[in-house]
Design a protein around this motif. Structure first.
Motif, short mmCIF file in Angstrom:
data_model
loop_
_atom_site.label_atom_id
_atom_site.label_comp_id
_atom_site.label_asym_id
_atom_site.label_seq_id
_atom_site.Cartn_x
_atom_site.Cartn_y
_atom_site.Cartn_z
N THR A 1 20.52 -21.29 -17.83
CA THR A 1 20.02 -19.93 -18.04
C THR A 1 20.48 -19.43 -19.40
O THR A 1 21.64 -19.62 -19.76
N ILE B 1 17.81 -14.16 -24.17
CA ILE B 1 17.05 -14.07 -25.42
C ILE B 1 16.73 -12.61 -25.72
O ILE B 1 16.22 -11.89 -24.85
N GLN C 1 9.23 -22.74 -19.30
CA GLN C 1 10.44 -22.70 -18.47
C GLN C 1 10.14 -23.13 -17.04
O GLN C 1 10.95 -23.78 -16.38
N LEU D 1 14.94 -18.29 -18.89
CA LEU D 1 15.20 -17.44 -20.05
C LEU D 1 15.17 -15.99 -19.59
O LEU D 1 14.16 -15.54 -19.03
N ILE E 1 14.63 -12.82 -20.93
CA ILE E 1 14.13 -12.27 -22.19
C ILE E 1 14.13 -10.75 -22.11
O ILE E 1 13.50 -10.17 -21.22
N THR F 1 9.34 -20.33 -31.14
CA THR F 1 10.01 -20.50 -29.84
C THR F 1 10.41 -21.96 -29.64
O THR F 1 11.45 -22.25 -29.08
#
Ligand code: NAD
Length: 367
Positions: A3, A6, A30, A37, A39, A309
């Motif tokens: 994990t 971001i 993912q 992630l 985000i 990315t």
């Protein structure tokens, strides 16, 4: 499950549009590759000034400090409030501040021209080989741009301007390690650029890069004077894998190399800071700006942001398979004929003009 945190700072102009597509693609990656992630989106640039009175709001900076990496869009809108002083405008107050705050010393600019986009390249097809694929690794915090003394003084009959080129062994060592490690993930060749025939800095640069290179016996190292490097980029760009350059040479050569890819909308970039444990802190952004001329019209090419990315997954989070899958998906979407306006040519058969979201959808579907 791995994990990561971001910080996604979309910024201004086309930033939010291309960031949306990048996050879309990350979500698919993912799921497929089994990592998570977290985000969090936050305002920066004029969006930061509008939301919290500052181009880099305190809450946005705090979020970045708590994150493993920053995914950045672009900032700056030339027509907004000309009364705001330069040092408070987004380009300086947000971008330069972040670079300094996080000690981002290595700039990676990959330039990839897929064969299908040969028409977008200014070089003749016979100079493009099977497609161009170069990684420019630029030292970002030393050299002539920061060396002291730096001043302009009055002398009899005019002025005298002084800039100072300075590098120390540790500064060259750490950028050389980045270049060799990057080459290990690619075609295992480093071309080190210098001016050792004229500059003291060039002699030190060459010595240190050569010494660091001995730690990477699987990587071939060659040295090239910067003037020849600039010429070879135009004559035979396919000879290069990784080019490692000091700050000013890297600034110039990375833009020269970028011209080979045909559109700013295709070019991602990474700026790397320190490594702790499994992750390297990084800042990932498209090479272009906010493109106010096409913002809000679903015209922007999201590929630069999407490829950013992939760089983040590879260089910060060490998720090489997922990174490669995103890059391959971009290739497939292009081969299938999807073209945003910047890479579209009416004379190309089988090409379809698509918008920002359709390009993002095609890439997400190809993963
Ligand atoms: P720009 O890169 O925004 O645009 C130059 C040209 O390239 C424009 O025609 C634009 O439409 C095109 N372009 C750029 N990205 C594209 C994409 N993804 N898809 C299709 N076309 C694309 O440069 P500019 O016009 O000189 O600058 C506009 C603003 O962006 C300025 O305020 C500048 O300071 C800022 N800027 C920010 C960054 C950054 O945030 N890192 C970098 C460069 C410029």
């Amino acid at each position: 499950m791995k994990t990561f945190k971001i910080a996604a700072l979309a910024g201004d102009g086309i930033g939010p549009e291309v960031m949306r597509e990048a996050i879309k693609v990350l979500r698919v990656a993912q799921k497929k590759f089994g990592f998570t992630l977290n985000i969090t989106e936050a305002p920066v640039g004029w969006a930061g000034i509008d939301a919290a009175g500052k181009a880099l709001p305190d809450a946005t900076l705090d979020l970045c400090k708590k994150s493993d990496s920053i995914l950045f869009g672009s900032v700056g809108l030339p027509d907004r409030d000309p009364t705001i002083p330069k040092e408070d405008r987004p380009e300086r107050a947000a971008l330069l501040r972040i670079r300094k705050e996080f000690g981002l010393f290595a700039n990676l600019r990959p330039v990839r021209l897929p064969k299908a986009l040969a028409h977008a390249c200014p070089l003749r097809p016979e100079r493009q080989g099977e497609g161009i694929d170069i990684m420019v690794v630029r030292e970002l915090t030393g050299g002539m741009y920061f060396g002291q003394p730096k001043k302009t003084e009055s002398i009899d009959g005019g002025h005298r301007a002084v800039d100072t080129m300075v590098y120390t062994t540790p500064e060259i060592e750490r950028i050389a390690h980045v270049a060799f490690r990057t080459a290990q993930l690619r075609r295992k060749k480093v071309t080190s650029i210098d001016k050792a025939n004229v500059l003291e800095n060039g002699v030190l640069w060459r010595d240190v890069v050569t010494r660091v290179g001995k730690n990477y016996p699987d990587v071939t190292l060659e040295h090239m004077f910067v003037d020849n490097g600039a010429m070879q980029l135009m004559l035979r760009p396919t000879q290069f894998d990784v080019m490692v350059c000091e700050n000013m040479f890297g600034d110039i050569l990375s833009d020269e190399a970028a011209a080979l890819a045909g559109s700013l909308g295709m070019l991602p970039s990474a700026s790397l800071g320190s490594t702790s444990g499994e992750t390297t802190f990084g800042f990932y952004e498209p090479a272009g700006g906010t493109a106010p001329d096409i913002a809000g019209k679903n015209l922007a090419n999201p590929i630069a942001q999407i490829l950013s990315t992939a760089l983040m997954l590879r260089h910060s989070l060490k998720l090489n398979d997922a990174a490669a899958a995103i890059e391959a998906a971009v290739g497939k979407a292009i081969e299938a004929g999807n073209r945003t306006g910047d890479i579209f040519s009416a004379s190309e058969t089988g090409a379809t003009k698509v918008g920002t979201t359709q390009m993002g959808d095609a890439i997400a579907a190809a993963i």
